[in-house]
Design a protein around this motif. Structure first.
Motif, mmCIF file in Angstrom:
data_model
loop_
_atom_site.group_PDB
_atom_site.id
_atom_site.type_symbol
_atom_site.label_atom_id
_atom_site.label_comp_id
_atom_site.label_asym_id
_atom_site.label_seq_id
_atom_site.Cartn_x
_atom_site.Cartn_y
_atom_site.Cartn_z
ATOM 1 N N TYR A 518 0.820 -1.244 0.166
ATOM 2 C CA TYR A 518 0.076 -0.106 0.042
ATOM 3 C C TYR A 518 0.831 1.294 0.149
ATOM 4 O O TYR A 518 2.011 1.113 0.483
ATOM 5 C CB TYR A 518 -0.919 -0.110 1.231
ATOM 6 N N LYS A 550 -5.661 2.255 1.206
ATOM 7 C CA LYS A 550 -6.238 0.706 0.885
ATOM 8 C C LYS A 550 -7.696 0.915 0.183
ATOM 9 O O LYS A 550 -8.833 1.541 0.926
ATOM 10 C CB LYS A 550 -6.478 -0.171 2.100
ATOM 11 N N ASN A 551 -7.865 0.477 -0.886
ATOM 12 C CA ASN A 551 -9.182 0.641 -1.481
ATOM 13 C C ASN A 551 -9.667 2.051 -1.607
ATOM 14 O O ASN A 551 -10.872 2.230 -1.382
ATOM 15 C CB ASN A 551 -10.272 -0.438 -1.195
ATOM 16 N N HIS A 552 -9.049 2.961 -1.870
ATOM 17 C CA HIS A 552 -9.204 4.480 -1.693
ATOM 18 C C HIS A 552 -9.791 4.905 -0.743
ATOM 19 O O HIS A 552 -10.392 6.086 -0.604
ATOM 20 C CB HIS A 552 -10.321 4.561 -2.983
ATOM 21 N N LYS A 553 -9.551 4.384 0.583
ATOM 22 C CA LYS A 553 -9.865 4.920 1.805
ATOM 23 C C LYS A 553 -8.667 4.878 2.710
ATOM 24 O O LYS A 553 -7.863 3.932 2.742
ATOM 25 C CB LYS A 553 -10.902 3.811 2.563
#
Length: 571
Positions: A518, A550-553
């Motif tokens: 990440y 992570k996953n756009h968060k």
């Protein structure tokens, strides 16, 4: 609003109210008065030195309430230069080029010495050094423009002072709502100084502020807006918000430039075509009504800026409505010229009034109308087919798959006022860089604030990465939260984070085991407690919050206490 901010206003207000009559009496005897000419509307011997009292009251208040640092010192030095320029102009009438030169010098002081300029100003595909130079040029233009815009509206009793107070109070409330108590305090110092003067300047005025006062106020407002205006990390809001609040003087200045260009006059050639002149003479409203109307207009534009924090749609509707009303006023009163009436001409298509401009119904015009009427049904059919095709396409290609759950961040139910403000920023922003800062700030504010905590409760857990949460809680219980339970039991858990500032937001090369894939970011924050922390024994501190994407968060994966915050020249 804190007691400190309220006292800032009251002290400078009292000092100014006591100084104004004294200064007026002395300078009247010295002959420093406003001379009557064909442009002035006052009568009698009136001193033009109220700006002296405003400046002195502000300076005394600054000595009492402001903590000096490089930025504050640069503002005070720049303000002193501007005050001297206005002071000399009130006595000897400086040429326009000399006044602008003084303003440029003051602007360079706050930019080069204080480091105050547009932040995060970047142009795509343009080298950073060129963007920096452009940012400095725009900053100089902004300071000079606002300084002179405020000076230009000083044409009626109480007008400049009242509008400036409304602007400064708006800055104060906006700054408080976004955690910038420093900007709020600076604004209220100046607002108090001006309010004390306004007691003697409202119609009929016993004293004028002169160029020394108007230029100084304009300069201070321009610089305060560059300090952030309560908004963080956005070049648009750094200038966008104050442009809205200062819409009245800005639009008056722009229209004056256009008007003088249309009539082939010099930019610095004064006239009676300003907003306040049109209200007073064209609409025959008199001084008091004209001033109150411009107060109301400024208050409405200020409301737009404040509404934009939580209700941007309402702010846009109000702003557009005000612009339309303003445009109609400009056209109706011939502020630019008698021929400039585009909006009124369009409106009169439906009103058919003889006192409003009309589109001449010439033979070519009648021919176009006849052709359109004959083909109207065909045009309507084409429009209907286009609309039906568009919605049919949208329906056919609609997304019937499973809905993707939007990314959400948790808001603590009993969060502090600062946390509530930051959470609104998290929900409203679309800027990934700003979002990192807000997530880090929310975590830090929740972690270090104790006033809303119960026994064994640890702040910030909603924003910490779940796989590392257990380690984080164990560490917190041995570190910052080791004595918190005792404070809660004794009812002494009063520590709260009330303000923050982002010192840096950079990518990090340090990665945690098991999370190497990440992107990592380090956000360094300056946090301010409501009083000296009972645990850390400091009121200001610096922390580093590390996040992963992570996953756009964004998730917090670690934090570190850097120690008490010490402001340096690089900040």
């Amino acid at each position: 609003m804190s007691i400190h901010t309220i006292l800032s206003f009251l002290v400078t207000f009292i000092i100014s109210a006591l100084l104004v009559p004294l200064v007026g009496k002395v300078t009247r005897n010295m002959g420093i008065i406003a001379h009557e000419n064909k442009r002035t509307i006052h009568h009698g011997i009136i001193p033009r030195t109220g700006g002296y009292a405003i400046y002195i009251a502000f300076l005394i208040g600054a000595m009492i309430f402001l903590k000096t640092d490089v930025q504050i010192n640069s503002v005070l030095i720049g303000g002193f230069i501007i005050f001297l320029v206005g002071f000399y102009d009130d006595i000897h009438e400086l040429p326009p080029k000399a006044k602008v030169a003084g303003q440029v010098l003051a602007a360079l002081v706050v930019i080069l010495y204080g480091g105050i300029s547009l932040k995060d100003f970047m142009i795509p595909n343009v080298p950073t050094n060129i963007s920096t130079v452009l940012a400095i040029i725009i900053t100089i233009g902004w300071i000079i423009g606002i300084t002179n815009a405020v000076n230009l509206i000083d044409g009626l009793d109480g007008l400049c002072a009242g509008i400036s107070i409304i602007v400064l109070v708006t800055i104060t409330f906006t700054s408080i709502s976004t955690g910038r108590s420093d900007i709020a305090s600076l604004s209220m110092l100046l607002a108090g100084s001006i309010t004390g003067f306004l007691l003697y300047n409202f119609h009929p005025a016993k004293i004028f502020m002169g160029d020394c006062g108007a230029l100084f106020i304009g300069f201070m407002i321009s610089v305060i807006s560059l300090l952030g205006f309560g908004y963080k990390g956005s070049t648009f809001f750094t200038l966008g918000a104050p442009i809205v609040v200062l819409a009245v003087p800005i639009m008056d200045t722009l229209i004056a430039i256009i008007r003088r260009k249309v009539h082939h006059k010099r930019f610095d050639e004064a006239d009676r075509g300003h907003l306040h002149h049109k209200l007073m003479f064209s609409l025959e409203l008199g001084q008091t009504k004209s001033v109150l109307i411009l107060y109301a207009a400024t208050a409405l534009f200020s409301l737009c800026s404040y509404l934009n924090i939580n209700h941007p749609d309402y702010a846009r509707i109000l702003f557009i409505t005000l612009l339309i009303v303003f445009e109609i006023f400009v056209e109706y009163t011939n502020m630019i010229s008698r021929k400039y009436k585009p909006l009124l001409t369009i409106i009169n298509i439906f009103l058919h009034r003889d006192d409003l401009p009309k589109i001449k119904e010439s033979e070519p015009y009648r021919k176009i109308v006849r052709n359109l009427r004959g083909k109207l049904k065909y045009l309507l059919l084409v429009v209907a087919v286009v609309i039906a095709s568009y919605y049919g396409y949208q329906y056919y290609h609609r997304d019937t798959g499973p809905k993707i759950k939007p990314i959400t961040y948790v808001e603590v139910t009993d969060g502090t006022e600062l946390m509530k403000t930051i959470y609104k920023d998290i929900e409203s922003t679309r800027d990934r860089t700003a979002l990192r800062e807000y997530v880090a700030a929310y975590f830090a504010a929740d972690f270090y604030s104790l006033k809303n905590k119960e026994k064994d409760e640890i702040g910030g857990i909603n924003y910490f990465y779940q796989d590392k949460l257990s380690d984080f809680q164990d560490y917190a219980k041995k570190d910052y939260y080791a004595t918190v339970n005792k404070l809660i039991i004794d009812g002494k858990n009063t520590d709260n984070i009330v303000a923050y500032e982002v010192l840096s937001n950079t990518e990090s090369e340090t990665k945690l085991a098991g999370l190497e894939d990440y992107n990592y970011y380090d956000v360094i924050l300056h946090l301010k407690f409501n009083h000296k922390s009972q645990i850390l024994d400091t009121k200001d501190m610096s922390v580093t919050v590390r996040l992963i994407d992570k996953n756009h968060k964004y998730y917090v994966v670690s934090y570190s206490y850097n120690g008490p915050y010490v402001k340096t020249n690089d900040d």
